[in-house]
Enzyme design. Structure first.
Site, PDB file in Angstrom:
ATOM      1  N   ARG A   1      50.851  44.899  18.321  1.00 42.53           N
ATOM      2  CA  ARG A   1      51.623  45.529  17.245  1.00 42.53           C
ATOM      3  C   ARG A   1      52.664  46.508  17.775  1.00 42.53           C
ATOM      4  O   ARG A   1      53.710  46.714  17.151  1.00 42.53           O
ATOM      5  CB  ARG A   1      50.676  46.213  16.254  1.00 42.53           C
ATOM      6  CG  ARG A   1      49.888  45.210  15.424  1.00 42.53           C
ATOM      7  CD  ARG A   1      49.198  45.833  14.228  1.00 42.53           C
ATOM      8  NE  ARG A   1      48.089  46.685  14.598  1.00 42.53           N
ATOM      9  CZ  ARG A   1      48.012  47.981  14.324  1.00 42.53           C
ATOM     10  NH1 ARG A   1      49.004  48.590  13.690  1.00 42.53           N
ATOM     11  NH2 ARG A   1      46.955  48.677  14.681  1.00 42.53           N
TER      12      ARG A   1
ATOM     13  N   ARG B   1      37.936  41.780  19.218  1.00 40.08           N
ATOM     14  CA  ARG B   1      37.828  42.577  17.997  1.00 40.08           C
ATOM     15  C   ARG B   1      39.192  42.703  17.318  1.00 40.08           C
ATOM     16  O   ARG B   1      40.218  42.778  17.994  1.00 40.08           O
ATOM     17  CB  ARG B   1      37.291  43.975  18.321  1.00 40.08           C
ATOM     18  CG  ARG B   1      35.854  43.983  18.803  1.00 40.08           C
ATOM     19  CD  ARG B   1      35.369  45.382  19.117  1.00 40.08           C
ATOM     20  NE  ARG B   1      36.066  45.957  20.258  1.00 40.08           N
ATOM     21  CZ  ARG B   1      35.810  47.165  20.755  1.00 40.08           C
ATOM     22  NH1 ARG B   1      34.894  47.930  20.200  1.00 40.08           N
ATOM     23  NH2 ARG B   1      36.482  47.609  21.790  1.00 40.08           N
TER      24      ARG B   1
ATOM     25  N   ASP C   1      41.557  44.825  14.286  1.00 39.85           N
ATOM     26  CA  ASP C   1      41.663  46.090  13.566  1.00 39.85           C
ATOM     27  C   ASP C   1      41.570  45.867  12.062  1.00 39.85           C
ATOM     28  O   ASP C   1      41.625  44.732  11.573  1.00 39.85           O
ATOM     29  CB  ASP C   1      43.008  46.761  13.875  1.00 39.85           C
ATOM     30  CG  ASP C   1      43.112  47.249  15.309  1.00 39.85           C
ATOM     31  OD1 ASP C   1      42.061  47.520  15.922  1.00 39.85           O
ATOM     32  OD2 ASP C   1      44.247  47.365  15.804  1.00 39.85           O
TER      33      ASP C   1
END
Length: 238
Positions: A198, A50, A52
């Site tokens: 990130r 998945r 973001d």
């Protein structure tokens, strides 16, 4: 029923992420709606990983079961007629019974772009994180080396991460400048925890800015505490 494997590319700028969410525009929602138009079936897809909100994909792998006899190339053509312009089907193929895009993924690649320095380019506003000062490339590389291998990445995971184990294998990390002068951070891993990539980028950026010493990365990793790492790099790059 047959099992199909599909590879997608998408621009995540205007999506609330991959996963279906009530009242939100998502990649999964658009894909499943397009598949229903093509097959007349209600199809639930499985995704390798998945993404973001604001995150793009160059080769996202999806699998799904269908009773349709359409050839794989017809699925690709049909999807590209029904999908919005920011999602494209690249290729499709019949997959073995039991193939699952998430479970059978052997690794994942994440690329993050940074435009550091005084130059601001309008066409990069959704593609690269803008940092107004120049980053120390060599310091970032030295810090990154400490992360390679199998580790507990709790210091880099989101508080809302639902992964059962924080242990992942970061197989490779490269920090370099591309031909356009952008700073590129490439990460290859067995899998990523939520916001892991990130947060690694954000911590490396703090190192490149001189806020952290490269040698500190070993301690950040060993702390297994999110407070030890740096700020999470932005997902929308604006």
């Amino acid at each position: 029923m047959r099992n199909l494997k599909l590879v997608l590319e998408y621009d995540g700028t205007d999506f609330a992420g991959w996963q279906v969410q009530p009242g939100q525009r998502t990649v999964q929602g658009e894909l499943e709606a397009a598949l229903t138009r093509i097959t007349g079936e209600k199809i639930a897809v499985c995704v390798a990983g998945r993404t973001d909100a604001g995150v793009h994909a160059l080769g996202q792998v999806v699998s799904f079961y269908t009773g349709s006899a359409l050839a794989p190339y017809v699925f690709v053509a049909g999807l590209n007629r029904h999908l919005p312009g920011d999602v494209a089907a690249l290729r499709a193929e019949d997959a073995p019974e039991g193939f699952n895009a998430k479970r059978d993924a052997v690794g994942k690649w994440y690329r993050y772009l940074v435009r550091d320095g005084s130059v601001r380019l309008a066409l990069e506003r959704d593609r690269a994180w803008r940092i107004t000062h120049r980053l120390d490339l060599e310091a970032m590389r030295r810090a990154a080396r400490a992360l390679v291998g199998e580790h507990d990445f709790s210091s880099f995971r989101s508080a809302t991460c639902e992964a059962t184990s924080p242990v992942k294998e970061l197989r490779r990390i490269e920090v370099f400048r591309d031909g356009a002068g952008r700073l590129v951070i490439d990460l290859w891993a067995s899998a990523f925890l939520k916001q892991m990539a990130r947060t690694i980028v954000g911590t490396l950026a703090e190192t490149g800015s001189g806020k952290r010493r490269p040698e500190e990365m070993t301690g950040v990793l060993a702390a297994r505490d999110r407070r030890a790492a740096g700020a999470t790099a932005p997902r929308d790059c604006t």
